[in-house]
Structures are given as structure tokens and as C-alpha cells.
Design a protein around this motif. Structure first.
Motif, mmCIF file in Angstrom:
data_model
loop_
_atom_site.group_PDB
_atom_site.id
_atom_site.type_symbol
_atom_site.label_atom_id
_atom_site.label_comp_id
_atom_site.label_asym_id
_atom_site.label_seq_id
_atom_site.Cartn_x
_atom_site.Cartn_y
_atom_site.Cartn_z
ATOM 1 N N HIS A 317 1.620 -8.477 -2.923
ATOM 2 C CA HIS A 317 1.941 -7.046 -3.053
ATOM 3 C C HIS A 317 1.368 -6.483 -4.353
ATOM 4 O O HIS A 317 1.168 -7.193 -5.331
ATOM 5 C CB HIS A 317 3.459 -6.847 -3.027
ATOM 6 N N PRO A 320 4.130 -1.123 -7.913
ATOM 7 C CA PRO A 320 4.349 0.273 -7.489
ATOM 8 C C PRO A 320 3.522 1.270 -8.294
ATOM 9 O O PRO A 320 3.074 2.280 -7.762
ATOM 10 C CB PRO A 320 5.852 0.471 -7.722
ATOM 11 N N ASP A 321 3.362 1.016 -9.596
ATOM 12 C CA ASP A 321 2.588 1.934 -10.442
ATOM 13 C C ASP A 321 1.228 1.335 -10.795
ATOM 14 O O ASP A 321 0.782 1.399 -11.938
ATOM 15 C CB ASP A 321 3.362 2.285 -11.716
#
Length: 364
Positions: A317, A320-321
């Protein structure tokens, strides 16, 4: 005055007897050095104690030993400090590690340290005819190598090097710091060939494991590991040297994966390293495929132990940022030149702090 107990490792290879420990009580002021203690024991109790020393002022570097398990200059270590770090109240004094012992605390510097220094061609190799007078070098161009020039060749970093414990053929921190002294010198005309040589050597610049042991023990803040990292950046960033040890590939793979995911996708790190940073090349290049096959048993063991799962190996993954990570990359890559900060020398224009030594070297 205070009483101190020195526990000294005694060994004479010529005697045929095994090494043994011998304790000596010395009565000296707390600010006196461990070397003073050893010399007092030799003068008062046993004149056969072997230790090498000269200036007794942390300049010549000849009295490097291991005190309570940590390599240091005996003349630069106070008795009070040594006892504070001692177990059971005894200050343990041993010869440095990674060296053959000649007698007691004296090690064979020629067999390890000086042999490795000779390996890196420790002299300037200017290109072309010499000038009619001296070489003129801008002072600012020498700042980068001032830190490596401060080395007193005590061998403390060699004695503490963990990589040398595993690979005695490793060129080692002192010799590689010496190598940077010439790689960074603008008068030298063999920079690329020096870097190519050190990058291709399986015991060269990519044999360092970043353990920081050499940085911790250096009495002159030379920070040998930092000099090794500079050699790597010059080899990969400035000359694009693609070495057989996968140093270039590993660096590119690591940097590219962080840029893409924000965290390290370990399942791809190894094949990308073998493929000079490319996942596709790692599966097409015969040499890379050969290395991947060699690494298969480790991957199988990882799967069996549960440390690696097929899902984690195939999918990783992103943060997120992740855009913020890429923004940092773009900002750094927009610079015309790589920023190398050498905090060994501080101050800008002859101020009061110029020439003072900072605590190690920091770079960005």
C-alpha cells in the motif's frame, strides 16, 4: 588521590601460553588517564606490561586500546570516567579488536591498518604536467576533505568495525576515509578510477553496514562512515558507476520505492537491486536472474516462517499522503547541485567559531 583497579588482558604469543587477566591497583587522581594507570602499574608492579604510547596528549594515536569493551585512546580517557562505566568496579583494558596481538595491549598495525591504507593509493595522482610552481586550490574546495584530513591513524575505528569482524578483507573505515581525502581533492586526476575501483571491490565501499561504531569511537570526529557515504554518493550520483556489487542498483531501488510508495516495498527491493533499479531488467538480465535464483532459498524460508506472505510480496500500500513525499523529491531534484553540509568546520568568514570541530558530520 583514589584507588583504581585495572584488569589488563595479558598475552605473549611467543610464550605459547594462552591469554589471561591480571589486576593491578593504582593510586592516582581521578583526572589522570587510563594510560597513566597502566604506566603506573608497569612502573610499580610489573615492568613486562606491553603498551604502545608516545605523546600522551591524544595527538599521535598510538595508545588506542579497548576500555570496558569500547575502543578509545587510553591517554584520552580519564580514570574516573572509565570506572563509572566499569562493571564490578574494575576498569577492563584489552587490545583493540580486529588486530593480531603482538604483546598484551600492543597490536600489529602493519598487518591490518597500514596494509589497508596502502590499498587505497594514499597519495595524490595529478593529471598532466605539474605547474611551474605550487598547485593553487581555492580554500573553499578543501573544506569538504578537512574532516578526513584530521585522522591521526590511531586505528580505533578499525578496532571497533563490525563489518571487519565479519569480513576481514573489508578495506575498512580508516582507509576509506583516507580514500575520500584524495577523491575530494580537486588536484587529483583519478577521481573516477578511484571510485570505480572501490565500488567494484567486493570488500570496498558497499561492505559498510552503517553501524556507526566507527563514528562513536573516533577521537578526532573524523566520522569515517560519513566519508564512506560520500564516496558512495560520488560513485553513484556523480559518475553513475554501476558496480558488480549492486551498490548502484540497491540505492536506486531504495530511492525509487520510497518515492513510489512512501515506505519500503521489501519484496521488490532485492530484484530491483539486482536489476540496477529496474524490476523488468531484473527478470531479463542473465546476471540478475542468476542472483535471483541464488536468493530463492531465503525467500522460501521467509514464506515458511510467515515473515513473508504472497499477498504482501505482490501488493504494497501507498502512504495516504504520498504526494507530500513526492513533493520533497521534486524539491530536492530541482537543485542544480547536491547539497553537502560539512559541519566539521563551522563559521563562514573567519568568525570566532571557524575551525572549531562540531560533533561529527551531518549532511543532507
Amino acid at each position: 588521590m583514589a584507588d583504581y583497579t585495572l584488569k589488563i588482558r595479558r598475552f605473549d604469543p611467543e610464550s605459547g601460553e594462552p591469554a589471561y587477566w591480571q589486576s593491578f591497583d593504582v593510586d592516582l587522581a581521578p583526572e589522570r588517564s587510563v594510560l597513566d594507570g597502566v604506566l603506573r602499574a608497569r612502573d610499580d608492579e610489573d615492568g613486562s606490561i606491553g603498551i604502545r604510547c608516545s605523546c600522551q596528549a591524544a595527538i599521535c594515536g598510538s595508545c588506542a586500546v579497548r576500555i570496558n569493551g569500547k575502543t578509545a585512546l587510553a591517554c584520552n580517557t580519564k580514570l574516573s570516567d572509565a570506572r563509572a562505566g566499569a562493571k564490578a568496579g574494575e576498569i577492563v583494558v584489552e587490545p583493540m579488536g580486529n588486530f593480531p596481538v603482538l604483546k598484551d595491549l600492543i597490536v600489529d598495525m602493519d598487518a591490518v591498518h597500514w596494509k589497508k591504507v596502502q590499498r587505497v593509493v594514499p597519495w595524490l595522482l595529478p593529471e598532466g604536467d605539474p605547474p611551474e610552481r605550487e598547485y593553487i586550490v581555492p580554500p573553499e574546495s578543501m573544506i569538504d576533505i578537512t574532516q578526513s584530513m584530521a585522522c591521526i591513524q590511531c586505528g580505533a575505528c578499525v578496532g571497533a568495525c563490525l563489518s571487519l569482524e565479519v569480513d576481514p578483507e573489508f578495506i575498512g573505515p580508516a582507509a576509506l576515509a583516507k580514500a575520500y581525502r584524495f577523491v575530494g581533492d580537486p588536484r587529483d586526476g583519478q577521481t573516477e578510477s578511484r571510485l570505480q575501483d572501490l565500488a567494484e571491490d567486493p570488500h570496498g565501499i558497499y561492505d559498510c553496514t552503517h553501524c556507526f561504531a566507527c563514528v562513536e569511537v573516533c577521537p578526532k570526529d573524523v566520522a569515517p562512515m560519513d566519508q564512506i557515504m560520500r564516496l558512495r554518493r560520488r560513485a553513484t550520483g556523480d559518475f553513475g558507476i554501476r558496480d558488480q556489487n549492486n551498490g548502484y542498483g540497491h540505492e536506486k531501488a531504495f530511492v525509487d520505492l520510497i518515492e513510489k510508495y512512501g515506505t519500503l516495498h521489501e519484496a521488490q527491493l532485492l530484484p530491483r537491486s539486482f536489476g540496477q533499479g529496474s524490476l523488468v531488467r531484473s527478470q531479463l538480465d542473465p546476471n540478475s536472474v542468476k542472483q535471483l535464483v541464488t536468493a530463492l532459498p531465503a525467500a522460501v524460508n521467509g514464506l515458511k516462517s510467515g515473515k513473508v506472505s504472497p499477498v504482501k510480496a505482490l501488493w504494497h500500500h501507498k502512504l495516504p499522503d504520498q504526494d507530500q513525499v513526492r513533493r520533497i523529491y521534486k524539491e530536492i531534484e530541482s537543485k542544480d547541485e547536491r547539497l553537502e553540509l560539512n559541519l566539521y568546520i563551522v563559521g563562514e568568514s573567519g568568525g570566532e567559531e571557524e575551525g572549531a570541530m562540531a560533533e561529527g558530520s551531518q549532511e543532507s
